[in-house]
Design a protein around this motif. Structure first.
Motif, PDB file in Angstrom:
ATOM      1  N   SER A 309       0.766  -1.220  -0.092  1.00 11.98           N
ATOM      2  CA  SER A 309       0.200  -0.109  -0.054  1.00 11.98           C
ATOM      3  C   SER A 309       0.851   1.220   0.007  1.00 11.98           C
ATOM      4  N   LEU A 310       0.659   2.144  -1.027  1.00 17.83           N
ATOM      5  CA  LEU A 310       1.375   3.414  -0.891  1.00 17.83           C
ATOM      6  C   LEU A 310       1.026   4.367   0.249  1.00 17.83           C
ATOM      7  N   ALA A 311      -0.142   4.142   0.852  1.00 14.19           N
ATOM      8  CA  ALA A 311      -0.503   5.103   1.853  1.00 14.19           C
ATOM      9  C   ALA A 311       0.200   4.446   3.156  1.00 14.19           C
ATOM     10  N   ARG A 312       0.594   3.385   3.273  1.00 19.54           N
ATOM     11  CA  ARG A 312       1.549   2.930   4.263  1.00 19.54           C
ATOM     12  C   ARG A 312       3.135   3.426   4.059  1.00 19.54           C
ATOM     13  N   ALA A 313       3.487   3.940   2.984  1.00 18.74           N
ATOM     14  CA  ALA A 313       4.767   4.223   2.625  1.00 18.74           C
ATOM     15  C   ALA A 313       5.135   5.690   3.503  1.00 18.74           C
ATOM     16  N   PHE A 314       6.439   5.899   3.547  1.00 18.71           N
ATOM     17  CA  PHE A 314       6.791   7.231   4.274  1.00 18.71           C
ATOM     18  C   PHE A 314       6.972   8.191   2.955  1.00 18.71           C
ATOM     19  N   LEU A 315       6.135   9.281   2.741  1.00 15.25           N
ATOM     20  CA  LEU A 315       5.936   9.891   1.467  1.00 15.25           C
ATOM     21  C   LEU A 315       6.408  11.394   1.722  1.00 15.25           C
ATOM     22  N   HIS A 316       7.428  11.440   2.780  1.00 20.14           N
ATOM     23  CA  HIS A 316       8.089  12.844   2.785  1.00 20.14           C
ATOM     24  C   HIS A 316       9.357  12.812   1.922  1.00 20.14           C
ATOM     25  N   SER A 317       9.591  14.204   1.445  1.00 18.21           N
ATOM     26  CA  SER A 317      10.504  14.219   0.643  1.00 18.21           C
ATOM     27  C   SER A 317      11.180  15.521   0.670  1.00 18.21           C
ATOM     28  N   HIS A 318      12.459  15.941   0.112  1.00 13.71           N
ATOM     29  CA  HIS A 318      13.044  16.980  -0.185  1.00 13.71           C
ATOM     30  C   HIS A 318      14.022  16.859  -1.329  1.00 13.71           C
ATOM     31  N   SER A 319      13.894  17.953  -1.978  1.00 11.67           N
ATOM     32  CA  SER A 319      14.281  18.008  -3.538  1.00 11.67           C
ATOM     33  C   SER A 319      15.905  17.607  -3.396  1.00 11.67           C
ATOM     34  N   TYR A 320      16.685  18.158  -2.253  1.00 11.16           N
ATOM     35  CA  TYR A 320      18.007  17.711  -2.268  1.00 11.16           C
ATOM     36  C   TYR A 320      18.427  16.472  -1.453  1.00 11.16           C
ATOM     37  N   THR A 321      17.472  15.621  -1.053  1.00 10.50           N
ATOM     38  CA  THR A 321      17.557  14.483  -0.256  1.00 10.50           C
ATOM     39  C   THR A 321      18.785  13.636  -0.912  1.00 10.50           C
ATOM     40  N   GLY A 322      19.889  13.200   0.080  1.00  8.16           N
ATOM     41  CA  GLY A 322      20.854  12.543  -0.184  1.00  8.16           C
ATOM     42  C   GLY A 322      21.757  13.203  -1.071  1.00  8.16           C
ATOM     43  N   ASN A 323      21.712  14.377  -1.075  1.00  3.46           N
ATOM     44  CA  ASN A 323      22.749  15.390  -2.197  1.00  3.46           C
ATOM     45  C   ASN A 323      23.970  14.484  -2.239  1.00  3.46           C
ATOM     46  N   ALA A 324      24.689  14.111  -3.410  1.00  4.48           N
ATOM     47  CA  ALA A 324      25.810  13.332  -3.515  1.00  4.48           C
ATOM     48  C   ALA A 324      27.031  14.159  -3.085  1.00  4.48           C
ATOM     49  N   LEU A 325      27.064  15.367  -3.423  1.00  3.00           N
ATOM     50  CA  LEU A 325      28.355  16.085  -2.921  1.00  3.00           C
ATOM     51  C   LEU A 325      28.273  16.269  -1.240  1.00  3.00           C
ATOM     52  N   ALA A 326      27.305  16.363  -0.581  1.00  2.00           N
ATOM     53  CA  ALA A 326      27.206  16.455   0.810  1.00  2.00           C
ATOM     54  C   ALA A 326      27.438  14.991   1.258  1.00  2.00           C
ATOM     55  N   CYS A 327      26.811  13.887   0.768  1.00  5.01           N
ATOM     56  CA  CYS A 327      27.020  12.651   1.048  1.00  5.01           C
ATOM     57  C   CYS A 327      28.757  12.212   0.993  1.00  5.01           C
ATOM     58  N   ARG A 328      29.320  12.772   0.028  1.00  2.00           N
ATOM     59  CA  ARG A 328      30.625  12.488  -0.333  1.00  2.00           C
ATOM     60  C   ARG A 328      31.563  13.189   0.994  1.00  2.00           C
ATOM     61  N   ALA A 329      31.177  14.477   1.109  1.00  3.06           N
ATOM     62  CA  ALA A 329      31.620  15.228   2.237  1.00  3.06           C
ATOM     63  C   ALA A 329      31.762  14.631   3.397  1.00  3.06           C
ATOM     64  N   ALA A 330      30.493  13.874   3.839  1.00  3.78           N
ATOM     65  CA  ALA A 330      30.037  13.150   5.342  1.00  3.78           C
ATOM     66  C   ALA A 330      31.341  12.066   5.071  1.00  3.78           C
ATOM     67  N   CYS A 331      31.285  11.323   4.151  1.00  4.76           N
ATOM     68  CA  CYS A 331      32.083  10.184   4.161  1.00  4.76           C
ATOM     69  C   CYS A 331      33.704  10.460   4.223  1.00  4.76           C
ATOM     70  N   ALA A 332      34.228  11.778   3.693  1.00  5.67           N
ATOM     71  CA  ALA A 332      35.212  12.333   4.109  1.00  5.67           C
ATOM     72  C   ALA A 332      35.495  12.463   5.558  1.00  5.67           C
ATOM     73  N   VAL A 333      34.462  13.042   6.332  1.00  5.55           N
ATOM     74  CA  VAL A 333      34.584  13.204   7.459  1.00  5.55           C
ATOM     75  C   VAL A 333      34.906  12.072   8.432  1.00  5.55           C
ATOM     76  N   LEU A 334      33.863  10.921   7.846  1.00  7.47           N
ATOM     77  CA  LEU A 334      34.217   9.458   8.754  1.00  7.47           C
ATOM     78  C   LEU A 334      35.726   9.054   8.283  1.00  7.47           C
ATOM     79  N   ASP A 335      36.059   9.269   7.321  1.00  6.59           N
ATOM     80  CA  ASP A 335      37.494   9.018   6.885  1.00  6.59           C
ATOM     81  C   ASP A 335      38.506   9.429   7.853  1.00  6.59           C
ATOM     82  N   LEU A 336      38.368  10.813   8.219  1.00  3.41           N
ATOM     83  CA  LEU A 336      39.311  11.549   9.190  1.00  3.41           C
ATOM     84  C   LEU A 336      38.928  10.781  10.665  1.00  3.41           C
ATOM     85  N   PHE A 337      37.730  10.604  10.949  1.00  6.63           N
ATOM     86  CA  PHE A 337      37.532   9.963  12.277  1.00  6.63           C
ATOM     87  C   PHE A 337      38.274   8.699  12.484  1.00  6.63           C
TER      88      PHE A 337
END
Length: 440
Positions: A309-337
């Motif tokens: 059922s589509l009604a049971r799905a989480f239909l929240h959204s943002h245009s820039y959800t999971g932005n590739a540049l931001a996610c890559r920056a976050a992965c670089a941060v985890l590398d530094l840790f």
């Protein structure tokens, strides 16, 4: 470009956040041209230490070469693609790594752009989870006295900071407030086990009587930031987790400020040995480079939405959800840790900084000195009605960016801060206490 020119243009065109713009007639804007490490610089070469990590987001300093390189590399591959129906490597890698780092079994990541949005997502998920399980009456939330979770309408409905909340009261859903683990309202008392037990007792009574209408308890683990860096004993988190389990209430951990090492562990929940059902992340996740937030959910919560059922799905959204540049920056941060064993290194660094700050802690105008991880905070006894802007101005004269919350002065510098830069913060805070403080 001169400092004055950029300031005048900004005042004419920009509506600045969390600001009464008229105050800039007395307290001028501070122009920033560039940054390096723990230091920022204006357009005329003036340098100052970023003592609050640019609103708590910067972990490894400004213009970090490894994060710069990761973003530059990603620019040549993919800057962004919609995440509805599509995927890409940076978002998958980041989600996998966060699931391994987070406490418990938080196996699924939902992305947005800022902390308030993460709060909105977590609240909606919690309500919808119970609705999907046939219990739509569980639609209210419990939050701590003094809690802050963002300034969108849903986030404000679980925020208890009058400065931000009161003007929008008629717009907000009514929720339930439970006491902060302290002996008295507004107390900055730290590590009080009795306080934790007493506050847990009040929470227990609340949940016993009203859990059939309560979807979740939301809290900032260990430290309430916007209420003045109020810190509490981890025992309260353990009791809260037990009570939520007993009364079928989800636990939402707002680790937007406390996550990624700020409190001395990767996530503050670890200090209580508990795992939430939903965890909100933002601020330091990209090292202060790009807007990104995330809600990690347990597999059980995720499973309640998995259906034909589509009604049971989480239909929240943002245009820039999971932005590739931001996610890559976050992965670089985890590398530094990983590469720098940052959590361990910060413990040694904090001990050295404690020694540098020891004379300040003994200043006759200083009250309630406290530290947790890489957060130092204290109150300055003062009758100055404009304490916060005046203290900011004094600190800037001493080459330090400090942004007091009421009479609370705090240091939350980037992890690359060295003893020279930290000493600047101590000298600036000493000047604040000398000029504005009142002895007992």
């Amino acid at each position: 470009m001169a400092n004055r020119d950029i300031v005048e243009r900004s005042l004419a065109a920009v509506w600045h956040p969390c600001t009464q713009m008229k105050s800039h007639e007395r307290f001028p804007l501070v122009p920033v041209a560039r940054g390096s490490g723990a230091w920022l610089e204006d357009f005329e070469g003036g340098r100052f230490v970023d003592g609050v990590s640019s609103w708590w987001v910067n972990l490894f300093g400004h213009s970090h070469p490894a994060i710069n390189a990761a973003i530059a590399d990603q620019l040549g591959r993919l800057e962004h693609a919609m995440l509805a129906g599509f995927t890409h490597e940076p978002v998958v890698q980041l989600s996998e790594r966060l699931a391994k780092l987070a406490p418990g079994r938080l196996g699924h990541a939902f992305y947005a752009s800022d902390g308030a949005s993460a709060t909105e997502i977590a609240l909606k998920m919690a309500f919808h989870y119970w609705a999907n399980r046939g219990r739509p009456g569980k639609h209210r939330f419990v939050h701590l006295e003094g809690g802050y979770h963002g300034e969108t309408a849903g986030a404000l409905s679980v925020t208890d900071v009058p400065l931000f909340r009161d003007a929008y009261g008629p717009l907000l859903h009514r929720n339930l407030v439970t006491p902060f683990p302290a002996r008295r309202a507004g107390s900055k008392e730290f590590q009080c086990e009795t306080c934790a037990e007493e506050a847990a007792g009040v929470l227990a009574t609340l949940l016993e009587g009203q859990s059939d209408t309560i979807a979740a308890l939301i809290l900032e683990p260990m430290v309430q930031g916007a209420s003045g860096m109020r810190m509490y004993h981890p025992l309260f988190l353990r009791r809260a987790r037990e009570l939520c389990d007993r009364h079928e209430v989800l636990l939402i951990a707002d680790e937007i400020m406390t996550g990624f090492g700020r409190t001395g562990t990767m996530f503050a929940c670890e200090q209580a040995g508990v795992a939430p059902d939903l965890m909100c992340l933002s601020k330091g996740i990209t090292g202060g480079y790009l807007p990104l937030s995330c809600v990690l959910s347990t597999d059980e919560v995720y499973g309640a939405f998995y259906d034909d059922s589509l009604a049971r799905a989480f239909l929240h959204s943002h245009s820039y959800t999971g932005n590739a540049l931001a996610c890559r920056a976050a992965c670089a941060v985890l590398d530094l840790f990983e590469q720098g064993r940052v959590i361990e290194a910060n413990r040694d660094k904090a001990a050295r900084f404690d020694a540098l700050a020891a004379p300040l802690a003994l200043h006759p105008s200083i009250r309630d000195w406290r530290r947790l991880g890489m957060i130092w905070a204290f109150e300055v006894a003062s009758d100055e009605p404009s304490f916060a802007p005046r203290a900011f101005e004094i600190a800037m004269r001493h080459r330090a960016l400090l942004r007091p919350i009421g009479n609370t002065v705090y240091f939350m510098p980037p992890y690359v801060t060295d003893e020279e830069a930290f000493s600047v913060l101590v000298r600036a805070a000493t000047a604040i206490a000398d000029e504005l403080g009142a002895s007992a």
